[in-house]
Design an enzyme around this catalytic site. Structure first.
Site, PDB file in Angstrom:
ATOM      1  N   CYS A  66      53.148 -13.896 -73.850  1.00 25.26           N
ATOM      2  CA  CYS A  66      54.014 -13.105 -72.974  1.00 25.26           C
ATOM      3  C   CYS A  66      53.447 -11.712 -72.707  1.00 25.26           C
ATOM      4  CB  CYS A  66      55.419 -13.017 -73.552  1.00 25.26           C
ATOM      5  SG  CYS A  66      55.503 -12.377 -75.221  1.00 25.26           S
ATOM      6  N   ASP A 150      86.302 -23.424 -70.513  1.00 22.76           N
ATOM      7  CA  ASP A 150      85.663 -22.112 -70.647  1.00 22.76           C
ATOM      8  C   ASP A 150      84.506 -22.248 -71.633  1.00 22.76           C
ATOM      9  OD1 ASP A 150      86.148 -19.013 -70.078  1.00 22.76           O
ATOM     10  OD2 ASP A 150      85.556 -19.230 -72.167  1.00 22.76           O
TER      11      ASP A 150
END
Length: 323
Positions: A66, A150
């Site tokens: 990265c 949810d």
């Protein structure tokens, strides 16, 4: 044209994290890329922020380089390492990349964009366009049973809840699983629908924390779920996405797609119901200015996330206590 069944199965459990880290591994030694370049490789520039997030939680920086991802102008940027940007500069220089005052010299010479990718987000957009065409604003009957859904999160784990109300009878269910898709605006269905599908029990109406046709491609989470489960569905969101509003009606591309019932409650049809019908239905469920089944589902998922899932089940009595 994408086949509905094939695409549904292809994207239902799509691991975007693994796909993304595979892209990062493609960056050759001696080259760098940008957050935007990686977002383009995924298929949508809007994923740039998610790119930054996935880089920040990379647990294997030696295998997944990265440090080779920089800002759009060649600025080295941050690095989630104890030594921070200093270590990033060291690694870049070890790769033979010249860095002066935190900037890569001759940036374009070292910029890599030739990713081997099938741009999964672009395919998902096409699938959403298919879902949108399947939406119907009519066809719902009486809503005797309502299932509210949810999802709450604790790091890379999701706690999804479903509350079913059938008259005075209430049932509550919660499941937990790892997350394989980061939050990207417009792609919530590919992050959360798999939890809804696992929880789903037959109900007349699905009430979902998210948008329905109030969506850039008219296929938010509530529409996605309603179409694939072949049920009437309504989306209830707390934040308004890009759109225009005239009084309380919300428009996208001059099409009415939702109603702002109050500042933090935006209702949009998901499937088998129209804009006015979805708003009227939600108003009938108000309790303390929020639809009660969805409020309870949110409390259940949140409590599980806050306790790391140590709360394992709820009786009807405990559900009433939460209410």
């Amino acid at each position: 044209m994408l086949g509905s069944i094939a695409c549904s199965m292809e994207f239902e459990d799509f691991d975007l994290y693994s796909y993304f880290y595979g892209l990062v591994k493609q960056i050759p030694e001696g080259y760098v890329t940008t957050y935007g370049d990686l977002a383009q490789a995924l298929g949508d520039p809007i994923a740039a922020r998610a790119v930054g997030y996935m880089l920040s939680i990379n647990e294997d920086p030696d295998t997944i380089p990265c440090y080779r991802v920089v800002l759009h102008d060649g600025t080295v940027g941050n690095y989630t390492h104890p030594l921070g940007p200093m270590e990033k500069v060291r690694r870049l220089r070890a790769d033979g990349i010249p860095v002066v005052d935190g900037m890569i010299e001759n940036f374009d010479r070292y910029r890599f964009r030739d990713f081997k990718t099938d741009q999964p987000l672009r395919k998902m957009q096409q699938y959403q366009e298919y879902i949108a065409r399947k939406y119907s604003e009519s066809g719902a009957g009486e809503f005797r049973t309502v299932a509210a859904f949810d999802v709450s999160y604790e790091e890379r784990r999701a706690f999804a809840s479903m509350v079913i109300q059938d008259g005075s009878t209430i049932e509550a269910y919660v499941i937990s699983d790892g997350i394989n898709f980061p939050y990207i605006p417009g792609y919530l269905a590919f992050r959360e629908f798999r939890f809804i599908k696992k929880l789903y029990r037959k109900a007349d109406l699905l009430l979902i924390d998210g948008n329905g046709i109030l969506h850039p491609r008219f296929a938010g989470l509530a529409t996605h779920a309603g179409v694939l489960l072949d049920r009437a569905s309504i989306g209830v969101a707390k934040h308004l996405t890009r759109s225009t509003r005239h009084q309380d009606i919300i428009y996208m591309q001059d099409r009415p797609v939702g109603v702002m019932i109050r500042k933090n409650m935006i209702v949009s049809p998901g499937n088998f119901i129209d804009v006015n019908g979805s708003a009227d239905t939600v108003r009938k469920m108000w309790n303390d200015r929020y639809p009660w089944p969805l409020k309870l589902a949110h409390q259940l998922s949140t409590r599980h996330a806050e306790t790391g899932g140590r709360v394992s089940e709820y009786s009807i009595e405990s559900a009433h206590e939460l209410h």
